[in-house]
Design an enzyme around this catalytic site. Structure first.
Site, PDB file in Angstrom:
ATOM      1  N   ASP A   1      70.153  88.126  75.762  1.00  0.00           N
ATOM      2  CA  ASP A   1      68.766  87.912  75.332  1.00  0.00           C
ATOM      3  C   ASP A   1      68.587  86.792  74.319  1.00  0.00           C
ATOM      4  O   ASP A   1      67.608  86.769  73.575  1.00  0.00           O
ATOM      5  CB  ASP A   1      68.181  89.218  74.781  1.00  0.00           C
ATOM      6  CG  ASP A   1      66.653  89.189  74.737  1.00  0.00           C
ATOM      7  OD1 ASP A   1      66.055  88.458  75.536  1.00  0.00           O
ATOM      8  OD2 ASP A   1      66.079  89.890  73.894  1.00  0.00           O
TER       9      ASP A   1
ATOM     10  N   ASP B   1      68.283  89.292  83.446  1.00  0.00           N
ATOM     11  CA  ASP B   1      68.062  88.050  82.684  1.00  0.00           C
ATOM     12  C   ASP B   1      69.293  87.152  82.557  1.00  0.00           C
ATOM     13  O   ASP B   1      69.159  85.988  82.168  1.00  0.00           O
ATOM     14  CB  ASP B   1      67.560  88.317  81.262  1.00  0.00           C
ATOM     15  CG  ASP B   1      66.218  89.017  81.198  1.00  0.00           C
ATOM     16  OD1 ASP B   1      65.588  89.171  82.242  1.00  0.00           O
ATOM     17  OD2 ASP B   1      65.816  89.404  80.102  1.00  0.00           O
TER      18      ASP B   1
ATOM     19  N   ASP C   1      58.807  96.902  75.212  1.00  0.00           N
ATOM     20  CA  ASP C   1      59.468  95.614  75.438  1.00  0.00           C
ATOM     21  C   ASP C   1      60.003  95.026  74.134  1.00  0.00           C
ATOM     22  O   ASP C   1      60.837  94.128  74.155  1.00  0.00           O
ATOM     23  CB  ASP C   1      58.489  94.606  76.047  1.00  0.00           C
ATOM     24  CG  ASP C   1      58.105  94.967  77.469  1.00  0.00           C
ATOM     25  OD1 ASP C   1      58.988  95.423  78.222  1.00  0.00           O
ATOM     26  OD2 ASP C   1      56.934  94.794  77.824  1.00  0.00           O
TER      27      ASP C   1
END
Length: 331
Positions: A120, A158, A305
């Site tokens: 991330d 991701d 989130d």
């Protein structure tokens, strides 16, 4: 069943998490009683429903508080299969408990493997394994715990798209691709496990050609396919069209789509806890498209989130947001 519920609830508190990635078009980062209490839709699903998930526990709290109407709405989440995101240094106990429970019902357990190093880009869900060797140990424990049970694993949301968009520094790319490829092979040693390597979403990397090389170097050839729209809000139609295009560039690879919160589509410019969203298509393998294996609830509806829009930390249960999603889908 009481013992099973207690065990899974404890595991949820100790180690299940869903994260949140910060990037263009992204978002991150799964019923009460037994099968007889689930909705007809949940009963027909080939996927296992966690009887002790956060929505199921919230229902009991609201019933005691007299919020019976809200509790009834929340069954739209509690009675449907949602992916589990095992966390911590050893994901084995959570994975083992879920696969065993699913096997007893003759169903498939849904998981997300989410622990890649440098995860991330240091933002909402920063963290992951501290180094490559730690990740290898983590994914090995994850795979071992799957055993011979039926499982579907979405691998590292991701991770590939963040390399493509430049968020992940270039010096980590080669290692990440190698680790992803090793993870695919390790998971695929399990006889009844299907693996989908994550490929972002249509609004994030609009030109899917840019994903082809990284996906190939990350082992897509050995995976069952790729996943799209994890924790995002792109419509079924947009994801299906994008998936078919990417599949064509990858020799006909199959794919799955996260429909957990896309019932009202995206809110322009907002990926983190956007208001006014709704639950999407319930999990199903009946997609009407041979290359699209399933619509799944990969992001756990009602889990934040990140600390945006008034939300708690990424992956934390947020009951009022969950209720908003159910109300949106009820309209």
């Amino acid at each position: 069943m009481a013992r099973l519920i207690h065990t899974l609830a404890a595991l949820a508190v100790l180690g299940l998490a869903a994260g949140c990635a910060d990037g263009p078009g992204t978002g991150r980062t799964p019923g009460t009683g037994g099968a007889s209490q689930r909705t007809e839709a949940g009963a027909r699903s080939p996927f296992w429903v966690d009887p002790a998930g956060p929505a199921a526990r919230q229902i009991e709290v609201w019933r005691r508080q007299g919020r019976t109407a809200d509790a009834a709405l929340l069954r739209r989440i509690a009675d449907r299969p949602v992916a589990l995101w095992p966390a911590g240094e050893d994901p084995g106990p959570a994975v083992r408990a879920a696969t065993a429970a699913a096997a007893r019902e003759g169903r498939t357990a849904l998981f997300v493997a989410y622990d890649i190093p440098h995860r991330d880009c240091g933002q909402h869900s920063a963290g992951g394994a501290p180094d490559a060797d730690a990740y290898r140990r983590w994914i090995g424990r994850f795979a071992d715990a799957l055993g011979d049970g039926r499982a579907l694993v979405v691998l590292e949301p991701d991770a590939v798209a963040h390399m493509v968009d430049g968020c992940t520094p270039a010096e980590y790319h080669e290692e990440r691709e190698r680790l992803l490829g090793e993870a695919v092979v390790r998971l695929k040693r399990r006889p009844r496990t299907t693996v989908y390597l994550d490929a972002g979403n249509p609004s994030w990397i609009p030109d899917s050609e840019r994903l082809v090389g990284p996906l190939e170097r990350a082992g897509i050839a050995h995976a069952d396919g790729f996943s799209l729209n994890v924790s995002n809000f792109q419509t079924d139609a947009a994801s299906r069209q994008y998936g078919l295009g990417l599949s064509g560039r990858l020799g006909g690879k199959h794919f799955v789509v996260d429909t957990s919160r896309n019932g009202n589509g995206p809110l322009e410019g907002v990926w983190c806890n956007p208001p006014g969203r709704a639950l999407g298509t319930p999990p199903t393998t009946a997609t009407g498209e041979p290359l699209l294996d399933a619509y799944l609830w990969i992001k756990r509806p009602g889990e934040s989130d990140g600390e945006c829009g008034g939300g708690p930390a990424a992956g934390r249960w947020w009951p009022e947001y969950a209720l908003e999603l159910t109300r949106g889908s009820a309209r």
